[in-house]
Design an enzyme around this catalytic site. Structure first.
Site, PDB file in Angstrom:
ATOM      1  N   LEU A  59      -1.169  17.118  -8.514  1.00  0.00           N
ATOM      2  CA  LEU A  59      -0.977  18.426  -7.874  1.00  0.00           C
ATOM      3  C   LEU A  59      -1.512  19.575  -8.705  1.00  0.00           C
ATOM      4  CD1 LEU A  59       2.497  19.039  -6.264  1.00  0.00           C
ATOM      5  CD2 LEU A  59       0.281  18.766  -5.182  1.00  0.00           C
ATOM      6  N   SER A 124      17.886  19.981  -6.751  1.00  0.00           N
ATOM      7  CA  SER A 124      18.859  18.986  -7.186  1.00  0.00           C
ATOM      8  C   SER A 124      20.196  19.640  -7.483  1.00  0.00           C
ATOM      9  CB  SER A 124      18.322  18.332  -8.463  1.00  0.00           C
ATOM     10  OG  SER A 124      19.331  17.571  -9.081  1.00  0.00           O
ATOM     11  N   TYR A 148      14.809  19.055 -17.312  1.00  0.00           N
ATOM     12  CA  TYR A 148      14.539  18.656 -15.917  1.00  0.00           C
ATOM     13  C   TYR A 148      15.241  19.616 -14.962  1.00  0.00           C
ATOM     14  CZ  TYR A 148      15.379  16.344 -11.476  1.00  0.00           C
ATOM     15  OH  TYR A 148      15.494  16.086 -10.131  1.00  0.00           O
ATOM     16  N   LYS A 152      13.804  22.592 -12.197  1.00  0.00           N
ATOM     17  CA  LYS A 152      14.171  22.739 -10.777  1.00  0.00           C
ATOM     18  C   LYS A 152      14.636  24.168 -10.489  1.00  0.00           C
ATOM     19  CE  LYS A 152      13.280  18.690  -9.233  1.00  0.00           C
ATOM     20  NZ  LYS A 152      12.182  18.513  -8.294  1.00  0.00           N
ATOM     21  N   ASN A 178      23.408  12.569  -5.044  1.00  0.00           N
ATOM     22  CA  ASN A 178      22.885  11.334  -5.665  1.00  0.00           C
ATOM     23  C   ASN A 178      22.319  10.376  -4.617  1.00  0.00           C
ATOM     24  OD1 ASN A 178      24.684  12.606  -7.670  1.00  0.00           O
ATOM     25  ND2 ASN A 178      24.277  10.773  -8.870  1.00  0.00           N
ATOM     26  N   LEU A 199      22.614   4.941 -11.943  1.00  0.00           N
ATOM     27  CA  LEU A 199      23.596   3.868 -11.759  1.00  0.00           C
ATOM     28  C   LEU A 199      23.152   2.804 -10.757  1.00  0.00           C
ATOM     29  CD1 LEU A 199      26.479   2.772 -12.295  1.00  0.00           C
ATOM     30  CD2 LEU A 199      27.217   4.116 -10.320  1.00  0.00           C
TER      31      LEU A 199
HETATM   32  P1  NAD Z   1       9.995   9.494  -7.359  1.00  0.00           P
HETATM   33  O1  NAD Z   1       9.578   9.512  -8.787  1.00  0.00           O
HETATM   34  O2  NAD Z   1      10.216   8.176  -6.716  1.00  0.00           O
HETATM   35  O3  NAD Z   1       8.936  10.313  -6.492  1.00  0.00           O
HETATM   36  C1  NAD Z   1       8.226  11.424  -7.003  1.00  0.00           C
HETATM   37  C2  NAD Z   1       6.759  11.209  -6.687  1.00  0.00           C
HETATM   38  O4  NAD Z   1       5.995  12.309  -7.189  1.00  0.00           O
HETATM   39  C3  NAD Z   1       6.189   9.947  -7.340  1.00  0.00           C
HETATM   40  O5  NAD Z   1       5.548   9.162  -6.351  1.00  0.00           O
HETATM   41  C4  NAD Z   1       5.199  10.457  -8.383  1.00  0.00           C
HETATM   42  O6  NAD Z   1       4.108   9.583  -8.550  1.00  0.00           O
HETATM   43  C5  NAD Z   1       4.804  11.816  -7.774  1.00  0.00           C
HETATM   44  N1  NAD Z   1       4.364  12.833  -8.734  1.00  0.00           N
HETATM   45  C6  NAD Z   1       5.015  13.276  -9.832  1.00  0.00           C
HETATM   46  N2  NAD Z   1       4.302  14.240 -10.430  1.00  0.00           N
HETATM   47  C7  NAD Z   1       3.176  14.432  -9.688  1.00  0.00           C
HETATM   48  C8  NAD Z   1       2.052  15.287  -9.789  1.00  0.00           C
HETATM   49  N3  NAD Z   1       1.919  16.163 -10.788  1.00  0.00           N
HETATM   50  N4  NAD Z   1       1.087  15.211  -8.847  1.00  0.00           N
HETATM   51  C9  NAD Z   1       1.192  14.336  -7.812  1.00  0.00           C
HETATM   52  N5  NAD Z   1       2.224  13.494  -7.670  1.00  0.00           N
HETATM   53  C10 NAD Z   1       3.220  13.539  -8.598  1.00  0.00           C
HETATM   54  O7  NAD Z   1      11.296  10.407  -7.217  1.00  0.00           O
HETATM   55  P2  NAD Z   1      12.286  10.599  -6.011  1.00  0.00           P
HETATM   56  O8  NAD Z   1      13.589  10.020  -6.376  1.00  0.00           O
HETATM   57  O9  NAD Z   1      11.638  10.206  -4.734  1.00  0.00           O
HETATM   58  O10 NAD Z   1      12.467  12.183  -6.067  1.00  0.00           O
HETATM   59  C11 NAD Z   1      11.702  13.056  -5.269  1.00  0.00           C
HETATM   60  C12 NAD Z   1      12.043  14.487  -5.646  1.00  0.00           C
HETATM   61  O11 NAD Z   1      13.447  14.688  -5.472  1.00  0.00           O
HETATM   62  C13 NAD Z   1      11.737  14.831  -7.099  1.00  0.00           C
HETATM   63  O12 NAD Z   1      11.249  16.148  -7.150  1.00  0.00           O
HETATM   64  C14 NAD Z   1      13.095  14.740  -7.777  1.00  0.00           C
HETATM   65  O13 NAD Z   1      13.171  15.580  -8.892  1.00  0.00           O
HETATM   66  C15 NAD Z   1      14.016  15.214  -6.663  1.00  0.00           C
HETATM   67  N6  NAD Z   1      15.394  14.705  -6.815  1.00  0.00           N
HETATM   68  C16 NAD Z   1      15.595  13.361  -6.955  1.00  0.00           C
HETATM   69  C17 NAD Z   1      16.899  12.884  -7.153  1.00  0.00           C
HETATM   70  C18 NAD Z   1      17.157  11.410  -7.357  1.00  0.00           C
HETATM   71  O14 NAD Z   1      18.209  11.069  -7.910  1.00  0.00           O
HETATM   72  N7  NAD Z   1      16.270  10.511  -6.918  1.00  0.00           N
HETATM   73  C19 NAD Z   1      17.985  13.773  -7.165  1.00  0.00           C
HETATM   74  C20 NAD Z   1      17.736  15.132  -6.981  1.00  0.00           C
HETATM   75  C21 NAD Z   1      16.428  15.587  -6.812  1.00  0.00           C
HETATM   76  N1  UFG Z   2      26.315   5.541 -15.125  1.00  0.00           N
HETATM   77  C1  UFG Z   2      26.810   4.461 -15.827  1.00  0.00           C
HETATM   78  N2  UFG Z   2      25.922   3.514 -16.282  1.00  0.00           N
HETATM   79  C2  UFG Z   2      24.576   3.611 -16.046  1.00  0.00           C
HETATM   80  C3  UFG Z   2      24.089   4.722 -15.327  1.00  0.00           C
HETATM   81  C4  UFG Z   2      24.985   5.681 -14.885  1.00  0.00           C
HETATM   82  O1  UFG Z   2      28.012   4.349 -16.054  1.00  0.00           O
HETATM   83  O2  UFG Z   2      23.820   2.726 -16.495  1.00  0.00           O
HETATM   84  C5  UFG Z   2      27.268   6.552 -14.603  1.00  0.00           C
HETATM   85  C6  UFG Z   2      27.052   7.947 -15.150  1.00  0.00           C
HETATM   86  O3  UFG Z   2      27.730   8.115 -16.358  1.00  0.00           O
HETATM   87  C7  UFG Z   2      27.579   8.816 -14.007  1.00  0.00           C
HETATM   88  C8  UFG Z   2      27.267   7.988 -12.762  1.00  0.00           C
HETATM   89  O4  UFG Z   2      27.076   6.650 -13.202  1.00  0.00           O
HETATM   90  O5  UFG Z   2      28.962   8.944 -14.111  1.00  0.00           O
HETATM   91  C9  UFG Z   2      26.005   8.437 -12.039  1.00  0.00           C
HETATM   92  O6  UFG Z   2      24.920   8.484 -12.968  1.00  0.00           O
HETATM   93  P1  UFG Z   2      23.400   8.609 -12.477  1.00  0.00           P
HETATM   94  O7  UFG Z   2      22.537   8.559 -13.690  1.00  0.00           O
HETATM   95  O8  UFG Z   2      23.121   7.631 -11.395  1.00  0.00           O
HETATM   96  O9  UFG Z   2      23.356  10.044 -11.771  1.00  0.00           O
HETATM   97  P2  UFG Z   2      23.630  11.506 -12.355  1.00  0.00           P
HETATM   98  O10 UFG Z   2      24.688  12.112 -11.510  1.00  0.00           O
HETATM   99  O11 UFG Z   2      23.868  11.488 -13.810  1.00  0.00           O
HETATM  100  O12 UFG Z   2      22.237  12.234 -12.110  1.00  0.00           O
HETATM  101  C10 UFG Z   2      21.469  12.043 -10.926  1.00  0.00           C
HETATM  102  C11 UFG Z   2      20.005  12.260 -11.277  1.00  0.00           C
HETATM  103  C12 UFG Z   2      19.787  13.711 -11.597  1.00  0.00           C
HETATM  104  C13 UFG Z   2      20.281  14.549 -10.463  1.00  0.00           C
HETATM  105  C14 UFG Z   2      21.724  14.272 -10.186  1.00  0.00           C
HETATM  106  C15 UFG Z   2      22.228  15.078  -9.024  1.00  0.00           C
HETATM  107  O13 UFG Z   2      19.613  11.458 -12.375  1.00  0.00           O
HETATM  108  O14 UFG Z   2      18.425  13.943 -11.768  1.00  0.00           O
HETATM  109  O15 UFG Z   2      21.896  12.901  -9.918  1.00  0.00           O
HETATM  110  O16 UFG Z   2      21.376  14.944  -7.953  1.00  0.00           O
HETATM  111  F1  UFG Z   2      20.135  15.843 -10.780  1.00  0.00           F
END
Ligand code: NAD
Ligand code: UFG
Length: 336
Positions: A59, A124, A148, A152, A178, A199
């Site tokens: 991007l 997020s 991170y 956001k 989550n 998790l």
């Molecule tokens: P993901 O890593 O599976 O998907 C993100 C995609 O973006 C990937 O396919 C990666 O290759 C692509 N990407 C990253 N940087 C790029 C760049 N500079 N140019 C082009 N492509 C790029 O992650 P996801 O879980 O699908 O998350 C999607 C979005 O949601 C992210 O912005 C993430 O921060 C946000 N989000 C995810 C979670 C979660 O727990 N999965 C929670 C809150 C917010």
């Molecule tokens: N946990 C464990 N063992 C593991 C992984 C997680 O006990 O191996 C626990 C954590 O301590 C927490 C819960 O499981 O209590 C959830 O942990 P996650 O890592 O799955 O999720 P978080 O809530 O810490 O964070 C996630 C994403 C963040 C996002 C957030 C809210 O990683 O990027 O959810 O959307 F911002």
């Protein structure tokens, strides 16, 4: 509509692709595949019987992104692309700021230059930091405490400034809680490239025998069973939230912010028990110390999204675990 999905090959993006295609929209994806594989998009095409136009591109390549808008008639953009590991962001803050923020700036520049002003952004719940009260509504104070999360929040602020400068933009900031689970067909799901940080993918890999045991990070929190409580939301419910947000943008709301969560908190041990039930496999675990930066409890007040978008999450934790297990079981090595 013709929708551009940045990061559309990733976990949430691929599930949203399915939903959009099934609802009759056309989909263009731009993704550099830094955390995904093109196979996810092939699987989406298999599920839906529809074609996706795919650009493998970073991007931050502004000219390349502009070219996409010149070649495709885009009505709206869903901006998923970003790096998302909290721990990695602490080790590599510059890479996180550069990737997440530069990519967004290049995208918005190209949108502006090509007159596309409808944007849905993947934010997020991490922007709330360690909230004082539960459930968390959209007016709660923000204050993320890792790079991170700050990336956001900065992007939310950039988009707020952009909107203030030109009120013809329509922007939905979606704060996900989550996301877990997978499409019920078992063809697409979460496929972490390294050791899972989160998790549920960790639990799935223990269930399938790829990892030996789960480490539960702390059982001395002030929660019903002492383990961390989160608002797990099925990725298909989340995908539906994006469709509702796109519909909302058509009505010209300006800049809007929505929590996408279920409003229900579940502990680590509750999730482990639900996964054992769904998979019929035992999940060996060991209680270890707290993970740095974790908060005890986090769950959404999703009532604003319900009122404004007519959206609620309908899938419970049994369905989340059953669908995550089907994906893991059918694809023990992910997309390969
Ligand atoms: P993901 O890593 O599976 O998907 C993100 C995609 O973006 C990937 O396919 C990666 O290759 C692509 N990407 C990253 N940087 C790029 C760049 N500079 N140019 C082009 N492509 C790029 O992650 P996801 O879980 O699908 O998350 C999607 C979005 O949601 C992210 O912005 C993430 O921060 C946000 N989000 C995810 C979670 C979660 O727990 N999965 C929670 C809150 C917010
Ligand atoms: N946990 C464990 N063992 C593991 C992984 C997680 O006990 O191996 C626990 C954590 O301590 C927490 C819960 O499981 O209590 C959830 O942990 P996650 O890592 O799955 O999720 P978080 O809530 O810490 O964070 C996630 C994403 C963040 C996002 C957030 C809210 O990683 O990027 O959810 O959307 F911002």
């Amino acid at each position: 509509m013709n929708i551009l999905l940045t990061g559309g090959a990733g976990y949430i993006g691929s599930h949203t692709c399915v939903m959009l295609l099934e609802q009759g929209h056309d989909v263009v994806v731009v993704d550099n595949l830094c955390n995904s594989k093109v196979e996810s998009l092939k699987r989406v095409e298999k599920i839906t019987g529809k074609k996706i136009i795919f650009y493998q591109q970073d991007l931050s390549n502004a000219a390349g992104v502009d070219e996409i808008f010149k070649h495709q008639l885009i009505d709206a953009v869903i901006h998923f692309a970003g790096l998302k590991s909290v721990a990695e962001s602490v080790d590599q803050p510059l890479r996180y700021y550069q990737n997440n923020i530069d990519g967004t700036l290049a995208l918005c520049d190209a949108m502006l230059a090509n007159g596309v002003k409808n944007l849905v952004f993947s934010s997020s719940a991490t922007v709330y930091g360690n909230p004082e009260t539960m459930p968390i509504n959209e007016n709660a104070p923000v204050g993320p405490f890792n790079p991170y999360g700050r990336s956001k929040l900065f992007i939310e602020e950039i988009l707020t400034d952009l909107y203030a400068s030109d009120k013809s933009w329509n922007i939905a900031l979606l704060r996900y809680f989550n996301p877990v689970g997978a499409h019920p067909g078992g063809l697409i799901g979460e496929d972490p490239s390294d050791l899972p940080n989160n998790l549920m993918p960790y639990v799935s890999q223990v269930a399938v025998g790829k990892l030996s045991e789960l480490k539960v990070f702390g059982d001395d929190y002030e929660t019903p069973d002492g383990t961390g409580v989160r608002d797990y939301i099925h990725v298909m419910d989340l995908a539906e939230g994006h469709l509702k947000a796109l519909e909302k943008l058509q009505a010209g709301p300006g800049l809007v912010t929505y929590n996408l969560g279920t409003g229900r908190g579940c502990s680590v041990l509750e999730m482990v028990a639900a996964f054992e039930k769904a998979s019929g496999r035992q999940i060996p675990y060991q209680i270890v110390g707290r993970r740095q930066g974790d908060i005890p409890t986090c769950y959404a007040d999703p009532s604003f999204a319900e009122k404004e978008l007519g959206w609620t999450a309908s899938r419970g934790i049994d369905e989340m675990c059953a669908d995550a297990w089907r994906w893991q079981h059918m694809n023990p090595k992910g997309y390969l």
